[in-house]
Design an enzyme around this catalytic site. Structure first.
Site, PDB file in Angstrom:
ATOM      1  N   ASN A  20       4.843 -16.974  -0.562  1.00  0.00           N
ATOM      2  CA  ASN A  20       6.189 -16.480  -0.878  1.00  0.00           C
ATOM      3  C   ASN A  20       7.078 -17.578  -1.458  1.00  0.00           C
ATOM      4  O   ASN A  20       7.918 -17.326  -2.331  1.00  0.00           O
ATOM      5  CB  ASN A  20       6.843 -15.896   0.374  1.00  0.00           C
ATOM      6  CG  ASN A  20       6.326 -14.496   0.690  1.00  0.00           C
ATOM      7  OD1 ASN A  20       5.977 -13.744  -0.207  1.00  0.00           O
ATOM      8  ND2 ASN A  20       6.261 -14.155   1.964  1.00  0.00           N
ATOM      9  N   GLU A  65       2.387 -10.515   7.540  1.00  0.00           N
ATOM     10  CA  GLU A  65       1.199 -10.577   6.685  1.00  0.00           C
ATOM     11  C   GLU A  65      -0.057 -10.118   7.418  1.00  0.00           C
ATOM     12  O   GLU A  65      -1.174 -10.440   6.998  1.00  0.00           O
ATOM     13  CB  GLU A  65       1.009 -12.016   6.175  1.00  0.00           C
ATOM     14  CG  GLU A  65       0.669 -13.018   7.242  1.00  0.00           C
ATOM     15  CD  GLU A  65       1.897 -13.694   7.849  1.00  0.00           C
ATOM     16  OE1 GLU A  65       1.767 -14.835   8.306  1.00  0.00           O
ATOM     17  OE2 GLU A  65       2.978 -13.078   7.834  1.00  0.00           O
TER      18      GLU A  65
END
Length: 475
Positions: free
Chosen positions: A356, A391
């Site tokens: 990210n 995740e």
């Protein structure tokens, strides 16, 4: 064949044959069967039939003289018995010198007529209540349309009758309908006709009433029907709504039923035991009400769609399209309670925080979707792969031991790696996953299973990531 043969046939056969003078309609000759049927068969033929049919038989015979042949049905009185139903067939043989008159063959059809009347009565009678049914009522309504004005049509509908069937049973509902029909027939006896159209709908024809009299008659009928009905399991109070229309020439039977039905629905909006009279303004009211109902139906469909969307949002992860953590928890609890061994996979994207940071969150969201779909396709069952949060993904494998779960986990690991999603911060340069696998034996709790899977994931990461590690809960 000679004359004696023909004479013998006529003397002994059951065929009733008469020869009638076309000028005065007097019987000139009659076979023995005709003499038996018509009580000697002497005199003018129209005088030998029932008084109510004499004129029709005279007209029939005169027509036969003009057209050559005709047919009619009449009643013939029999001393000490009921009238016989007789079909008359006439042929004009006045020009034949051997006959010189009308030959009339009379067929006694009483048995057939009674059978036909009985069948017709059955077809036109409501089996449950004994009242006329719709086919039996419509001819009476059509006859009223052709008659003198002033006849009133009432359309009656029982209010909330479905509750009687739901609370007391259909047998009790049928009992209530029969009792309503009995009360209705009693209150209109001698002044009208009652019928059951079907279900809980009844109609009544009343003769020559003005509007105030019609409303008063309707209220009287509703009051009689509303008397409480005692059932085996309690008392039922039946209320009825009534619509009124006046039978006028130019309106068909179905039009009148529509008008009375429309007035009845207007009466239902007034309240229990409501009465309303049809006028043309009700058509506009009905159209406006239909538009209102249509709008409500559209709004109801919108609400259903919103509810479906809310239900889906409550169970589906919007980023990946997979079932969400709440769905996983519920499915996992059910599977655990079943008491059969199963396996649980916990799938974690390696170095996703770093991903990210490097590629920003929009790319992270897309990667979550791709990884989730790869897991789903490999597991081959939409109700077994879940987005667990962040995740992490989970997979439930009913009736699967550790070896089978490890094999599937390896296929999932390879499927994610083959996606080839760039990840510069990860070894190998692509997105990978670490997978913890746990076989959950009977007796192990849900919390035990998730904890063991988490430990297995940590072991896979400690071993260098992009690994599969298996454990048994409680080991």
């Amino acid at each position: 064949m000679n004359d004696r043969f023909h004479r013998a046939v006529l003397e002994h056969a059951d065929a009733a044959v008469l020869v009638v003078d076309p000028s005065d309609l007097g019987v000139r000759w009659a076979s023995p069967a005709a003499r038996r049927l018509f009580g000697g068969a002497s005199g003018v033929l129209p005088d030998l039939v029932a008084d109510s049919d004499a004129a029709a038989v005279g007209t029939f015979l005169q027509a036969a003289g003009r057209t050559g042949a005709s047919r009619c049905t009449c009643a013939v009185p029999v001393e000490g018995s009921v009238h016989r139903r007789v079909d008359l067939v006439a042929r004009d043989l006045s020009a034949d010198p051997d006959v010189g008159g009308l030959v009339v063959v009379a067929l006694d059809v009483t048995g057939w007529a009674e059978t036909a009347d009985e069948l017709g009565s059955r077809l036109n009678t409501d089996v449950l209540t004994g009242l006329a049914n719709r086919p039996g009522f419509l001819p009476r309504l059509e006859q009223a349309v052709r008659g003198a004005p002033g006849t009133v049509l009432l359309f009656l509908d029982l209010d909330q009758f479905k509750e009687v069937n739901d609370h007391h049973g259909h047998a009790a509902g049928d009992h209530v309908l029969r009792l309503v029909a009995f009360r209705l027939a009693a209150v209109v006896a001698g002044r009208g006709t009652a019928a059951r159209l079907g279900g809980d709908e009844f109609v009544v024809l009343l003769d020559r009433l003005d509007e105030q009299q019609a409303i008063a008659a309707a209220r009287e009928i509703l009051a009689v029907i509303a008397t409480p009905v005692a059932l085996a399991d309690g008392v039922v109070r039946v209320s009825v709504s009534a619509g009124i229309t006046f039978v006028r020439p130019g309106h068909g039977a179905e039009d009148l039923l529509h008008q009375a039905d429309l007035a009845m629905y207007r009466a239902k909006t007034i309240g229990p035991v409501g009465v309303a009279v049809y006028d043309e303004d009700l058509e506009d009211w009905a159209l406006a009400r239909k538009h209102q109902v249509d709008r409500l139906a559209e709004r109801l469909e919108e609400l259903h769609a919103e509810n479906r969307a809310l239900a889906e949002a409550a169970t589906i992860d919007q980023r990946t399209g997979l079932p969400n953590p709440a769905t996983f928890d519920a499915d996992h609890a059910r599977l655990n309670r079943a008491g059969e061994p199963y396996s649980l996979l916990l799938v974690d994207i390696d170095r996703f925080h770093s991903y990210n940071t490097l590629y920003r969150y929009l790319a992270g969201h897309e990667t979550l979707r791709k990884v989730g779909q790869a897991i789903h396709r490999t597991a081959r069952s939409a109700d077994r792969a879940y987005r667990y949060g962040g995740e992490e993904f989970t997979v439930l494998l009913p009736d699967t031991r550790l070896d089978g779960a490890l094999a599937l986990s390896e296929r999932i690991r390879q499927a994610v790696e083959r996606l080839g999603v760039e990840h510069r911060g990860n070894a190998g340069g692509v997105v990978t996953v670490s997978i913890g696998v746990v076989e959950v034996p009977p007796g192990a709790s849900v919390a035990d299973a998730v904890e063991e899977a988490s430990v297995a994931v940590l072991e896979a990461k400690d071993a260098g990531r992009n690994r599969v590690v298996g454990r048994r809960a409680g080991s």
